[in-house]
Design a protein around this motif. Structure first.
Motif, PDB file in Angstrom:
ATOM      1  N   LEU A  43       0.871  -1.200   0.111  1.00  0.00           N
ATOM      2  CA  LEU A  43      -0.147   0.054  -0.065  1.00  0.00           C
ATOM      3  C   LEU A  43       0.831   1.389   0.076  1.00  0.00           C
ATOM      4  CD1 LEU A  43      -3.167   0.379   0.373  1.00  0.00           C
ATOM      5  CD2 LEU A  43      -2.666   0.871   2.681  1.00  0.00           C
ATOM      6  N   ARG A  44       0.673   2.092  -0.802  1.00  0.00           N
ATOM      7  CA  ARG A  44       1.410   3.440  -1.120  1.00  0.00           C
ATOM      8  C   ARG A  44       0.734   4.634  -0.185  1.00  0.00           C
ATOM      9  NH1 ARG A  44       1.522   5.484  -5.651  1.00  0.00           N
ATOM     10  NH2 ARG A  44       3.365   6.203  -5.909  1.00  0.00           N
ATOM     11  N   VAL A  45       1.563   5.221   0.712  1.00  0.00           N
ATOM     12  CA  VAL A  45       1.096   6.164   1.742  1.00  0.00           C
ATOM     13  C   VAL A  45       1.755   7.502   1.686  1.00  0.00           C
ATOM     14  CG1 VAL A  45       0.592   6.464   4.100  1.00  0.00           C
ATOM     15  CG2 VAL A  45       0.463   4.261   3.213  1.00  0.00           C
ATOM     16  N   VAL A  46       1.025   8.370   1.533  1.00  0.00           N
ATOM     17  CA  VAL A  46       1.533   9.866   1.934  1.00  0.00           C
ATOM     18  C   VAL A  46       1.226  10.413   3.278  1.00  0.00           C
ATOM     19  CG1 VAL A  46       1.232  12.307   1.603  1.00  0.00           C
ATOM     20  CG2 VAL A  46       1.686  10.650  -0.539  1.00  0.00           C
ATOM     21  N   ILE A  47       2.152  11.017   4.056  1.00  0.00           N
ATOM     22  CA  ILE A  47       2.052  11.377   5.468  1.00  0.00           C
ATOM     23  C   ILE A  47       2.077  12.975   5.455  1.00  0.00           C
ATOM     24  CG2 ILE A  47       2.825  11.522   7.605  1.00  0.00           C
ATOM     25  CD1 ILE A  47       4.485   8.655   6.991  1.00  0.00           C
ATOM     26  N   ALA A  48       1.043  13.499   6.000  1.00  0.00           N
ATOM     27  CA  ALA A  48       0.943  15.019   6.306  1.00  0.00           C
ATOM     28  C   ALA A  48       0.734  15.121   7.646  1.00  0.00           C
ATOM     29  CB  ALA A  48       0.106  15.749   5.429  1.00  0.00           C
ATOM     30  N   GLU A  49       1.976  15.570   8.523  1.00  0.00           N
ATOM     31  CA  GLU A  49       1.914  15.645   9.854  1.00  0.00           C
ATOM     32  C   GLU A  49       2.985  16.901  10.128  1.00  0.00           C
ATOM     33  OE1 GLU A  49       1.849  16.063  13.544  1.00  0.00           O
ATOM     34  OE2 GLU A  49       0.557  14.345  13.115  1.00  0.00           O
ATOM     35  N   VAL A  73       5.863   4.212   2.105  1.00  0.00           N
ATOM     36  CA  VAL A  73       5.536   5.795   2.228  1.00  0.00           C
ATOM     37  C   VAL A  73       6.241   6.429   1.134  1.00  0.00           C
ATOM     38  CG1 VAL A  73       6.086   7.711   3.675  1.00  0.00           C
ATOM     39  CG2 VAL A  73       5.670   5.442   5.052  1.00  0.00           C
ATOM     40  N   VAL A  74       5.490   6.847   0.323  1.00  0.00           N
ATOM     41  CA  VAL A  74       6.060   7.671  -0.866  1.00  0.00           C
ATOM     42  C   VAL A  74       6.179   9.032  -0.951  1.00  0.00           C
ATOM     43  CG1 VAL A  74       5.125   5.843  -2.500  1.00  0.00           C
ATOM     44  CG2 VAL A  74       3.652   7.556  -2.015  1.00  0.00           C
ATOM     45  N   GLY A  75       5.698   9.473   0.157  1.00  0.00           N
ATOM     46  CA  GLY A  75       5.666  10.921   0.435  1.00  0.00           C
ATOM     47  C   GLY A  75       5.533  11.616   1.604  1.00  0.00           C
ATOM     48  N   GLU A  76       5.998  12.663   2.214  1.00  0.00           N
ATOM     49  CA  GLU A  76       5.654  13.177   3.518  1.00  0.00           C
ATOM     50  C   GLU A  76       5.893  14.653   3.366  1.00  0.00           C
ATOM     51  OE1 GLU A  76       8.752  12.359   6.823  1.00  0.00           O
ATOM     52  OE2 GLU A  76       9.036  10.713   5.407  1.00  0.00           O
ATOM     53  N   THR A  77       4.928  15.290   4.058  1.00  0.00           N
ATOM     54  CA  THR A  77       4.974  16.568   4.477  1.00  0.00           C
ATOM     55  C   THR A  77       4.621  17.264   5.760  1.00  0.00           C
ATOM     56  OG1 THR A  77       4.508  18.845   3.221  1.00  0.00           O
ATOM     57  CG2 THR A  77       2.968  17.217   3.254  1.00  0.00           C
ATOM     58  N   GLY A  78       4.947  18.679   6.232  1.00  0.00           N
ATOM     59  CA  GLY A  78       4.109  18.884   7.402  1.00  0.00           C
ATOM     60  C   GLY A  78       3.392  19.960   7.025  1.00  0.00           C
ATOM     61  N   ARG A  79       2.837  20.219   5.793  1.00  0.00           N
ATOM     62  CA  ARG A  79       1.956  21.294   5.378  1.00  0.00           C
ATOM     63  C   ARG A  79       0.527  20.620   4.774  1.00  0.00           C
ATOM     64  NH1 ARG A  79       3.366  26.454   5.185  1.00  0.00           N
ATOM     65  NH2 ARG A  79       1.940  26.835   3.602  1.00  0.00           N
ATOM     66  N   GLY A  80      -0.609  21.141   4.801  1.00  0.00           N
ATOM     67  CA  GLY A  80      -1.684  20.725   4.150  1.00  0.00           C
ATOM     68  C   GLY A  80      -1.576  20.985   2.841  1.00  0.00           C
ATOM     69  N   ASP A  81      -1.424  22.195   2.570  1.00  0.00           N
ATOM     70  CA  ASP A  81      -1.389  22.500   1.178  1.00  0.00           C
ATOM     71  C   ASP A  81      -0.558  21.791   0.254  1.00  0.00           C
ATOM     72  OD1 ASP A  81       0.786  23.982   2.245  1.00  0.00           O
ATOM     73  OD2 ASP A  81       0.471  25.883   1.289  1.00  0.00           O
TER      74      ASP A  81
END
Length: 194
Positions: A3-9, A29-37
């Motif tokens: 399962l491919r997951v993006v984390i935004a926290e 985990v294919v991507g992560e960020t700390g911003r909603g936009d």
């Protein structure tokens, strides 16, 4: 295929811990960020299976991001939050979150929440496909009915004969009945033509 997951926290330490836990559980985990936009852009670009969004983030809240992702039907959404008040849970649900996890969460809570979110997303995608197919069938039916009306009015066929003409033409030409109806409606096909 995992399962491919993006984390935004927005909290880096939680994001790193979440990434580590997910990878240990076999998720990609294919991507992560700390911003909603940025989460929205990342989800659009990477097309993951699941987005895990914190409710409180700079740029755009997780709720706003979830509403966009859900509206575009890109992937399932799991909401993370430190708040468990009923109002927050309802806002997450209304934004399209398919599962909800309250921080701090246990590893044993994460996988079931992901599986619930993905199960719900698959159901919704399936239902959306069925609704689209039914809408298309209804639209085709309208054109076929109009074409039957043309054959009845202009050629003097009975309703049954008009339907059989459309059906037999479609079968002999290996095309959809809707395509035959379109040709009847634009005047390019009449029973004397075959």
């Amino acid at each position: 295929m995992p399962l491919r997951v993006v984390i935004a926290e927005d909290e880096a330490i939680i994001r790193m811990d979440l990434r580590e836990t997910l990878e240990e559980e076999g998720y990609d985990v294919v991507g992560e960020t700390g911003r909603g936009d940025q989460a929205i852009d990342m989800v659009r670009d990477l097309q993951p299976d699941l987005a895990i969004l914190d409710i409180k983030m700079p740029g755009m809240t997780g709720l706003e991001a979830a509403a966009v992702i859900n509206g575009e039907k890109i992937c399932g959404v799991l909401m993370l939050t430190a708040f468990s008040q009923k109002e927050v849970v309802e806002q997450a649900r209304d934004a399209g979150a398919l599962a909800f996890l309250v921080k701090p969460f246990q590893r044993s809570d994460l996988v079931p929440a992901i599986e619930v979110a993905m199960g719900r997303f698959r159901e919704l995608r399936s239902l959306t496909g069925e609704i689209d197919a039914l809408g298309e069938q209804l639209e085709s039916r309208k054109f076929i009915e109009r074409a039957k009306g043309v054959l009845i009015d202009e050629v003097g066929m009975t309703e049954n004969d008009a339907f059989q003409f459309i059906q037999k033409t479609a079968m002999s030409e290996r095309i959809r009945m809707r395509d035959v109806a379109d040709r009847i409606l634009d005047g390019s096909l009449r029973p004397s033509d075959d």
